[in-house]
Design a protein around this motif. Sequence first.
Motif, PDB file in Angstrom:
ATOM      1  N   LEU A  67      -5.519   5.821   5.812  1.00 23.89           N
ATOM      2  CA  LEU A  67      -6.031   4.737   6.651  1.00 23.89           C
ATOM      3  C   LEU A  67      -5.564   4.894   8.091  1.00 23.89           C
ATOM      4  CD1 LEU A  67      -7.622   2.040   6.627  1.00 23.89           C
ATOM      5  CD2 LEU A  67      -5.431   0.892   6.253  1.00 23.89           C
ATOM      6  N   MET A  82       0.860  -1.188   0.000  1.00 23.75           N
ATOM      7  CA  MET A  82       0.000   0.000   0.000  1.00 23.75           C
ATOM      8  C   MET A  82       0.898   1.241   0.000  1.00 23.75           C
ATOM      9  SD  MET A  82      -2.844   1.174   2.830  1.00 23.75           S
ATOM     10  CE  MET A  82      -3.781  -0.329   2.670  1.00 23.75           C
ATOM     11  N   LEU A  90      -9.484   1.802  -0.481  1.00 23.63           N
ATOM     12  CA  LEU A  90      -9.465   1.151   0.834  1.00 23.63           C
ATOM     13  C   LEU A  90     -10.743   0.348   1.080  1.00 23.63           C
ATOM     14  CD1 LEU A  90      -7.910   4.079   2.887  1.00 23.63           C
ATOM     15  CD2 LEU A  90      -6.822   1.872   2.366  1.00 23.63           C
ATOM     16  N   TYR A 129     -10.514  -2.786   3.709  1.00 21.73           N
ATOM     17  CA  TYR A 129      -9.964  -2.089   4.880  1.00 21.73           C
ATOM     18  C   TYR A 129     -10.993  -1.148   5.519  1.00 21.73           C
ATOM     19  CZ  TYR A 129      -5.523  -3.861   3.176  1.00 21.73           C
ATOM     20  OH  TYR A 129      -4.516  -4.687   2.759  1.00 21.73           O
ATOM     21  N   ASP A 166      -8.934   7.342  -3.042  1.00 22.52           N
ATOM     22  CA  ASP A 166      -8.233   6.580  -2.002  1.00 22.52           C
ATOM     23  C   ASP A 166      -9.215   5.871  -1.072  1.00 22.52           C
ATOM     24  OD1 ASP A 166      -5.902   7.483  -3.131  1.00 22.52           O
ATOM     25  OD2 ASP A 166      -5.520   9.015  -1.603  1.00 22.52           O
ATOM     26  N   GLY A 186      -8.591  -3.686   8.399  1.00 21.71           N
ATOM     27  CA  GLY A 186      -7.998  -2.347   8.341  1.00 21.71           C
ATOM     28  C   GLY A 186      -7.288  -1.988   9.629  1.00 21.71           C
TER      29      GLY A 186
END
Length: 194
Positions: free
Chosen positions: A117, A109, A145, A150, A141, A176
Amino acid sequence: MTQTRPDPQKSPIPRYLPFALSATALTLAVLHLSDIFKLDEIGLGLILLATLPWLIPLLRNHVRTLELPFGKVDFLEQRIEKQEERISDQQETIERQQDTINQLVLYSMSYWIFELLSGLYHQTQDGGEYLFRDDGTMDKDLRFLRDRGYLTLDFQVGSLQNGQNLVGVVKLTPAGNHFVELREKFERESHLKK
């Protein structure tokens, strides 16, 4: 369980030694027997000496302990030591492979997406706020995710407003949370090693 052949390069006994010992002992036995042609202690000893290199592997597999006039040989203890050494080597290999896999996964990532995140993770933990920026990249983004598991699926990226607090709206999944914790732990450990 498969049995592996011993590595000749790691063996303390050269490969030719059993052949040389057997050939020498048999030659001596033939010479000894040809003079008198009776089987005495010397002849039997030479024959035993000739067969010894071939008997030891069989004894190792089937006999636990061998009592000899010059001492005791514990084959089981030797087998256990070799197995422990093999297990230790395999454990080290597994740990190195696991470390490599962890690095590949954790650094797959990008830094910027991970920062998003991580920011959501920490602000959610602290009860703070993380504001949405309608700049064309944050929405991509967030989708990235969410699509990779996540973030939970219970929010619509298109309905987020510029400046809206994402804490409480956008939630991390257990994967996540775990990802952030592992990557930060790994980065701390890597920093300490330097």
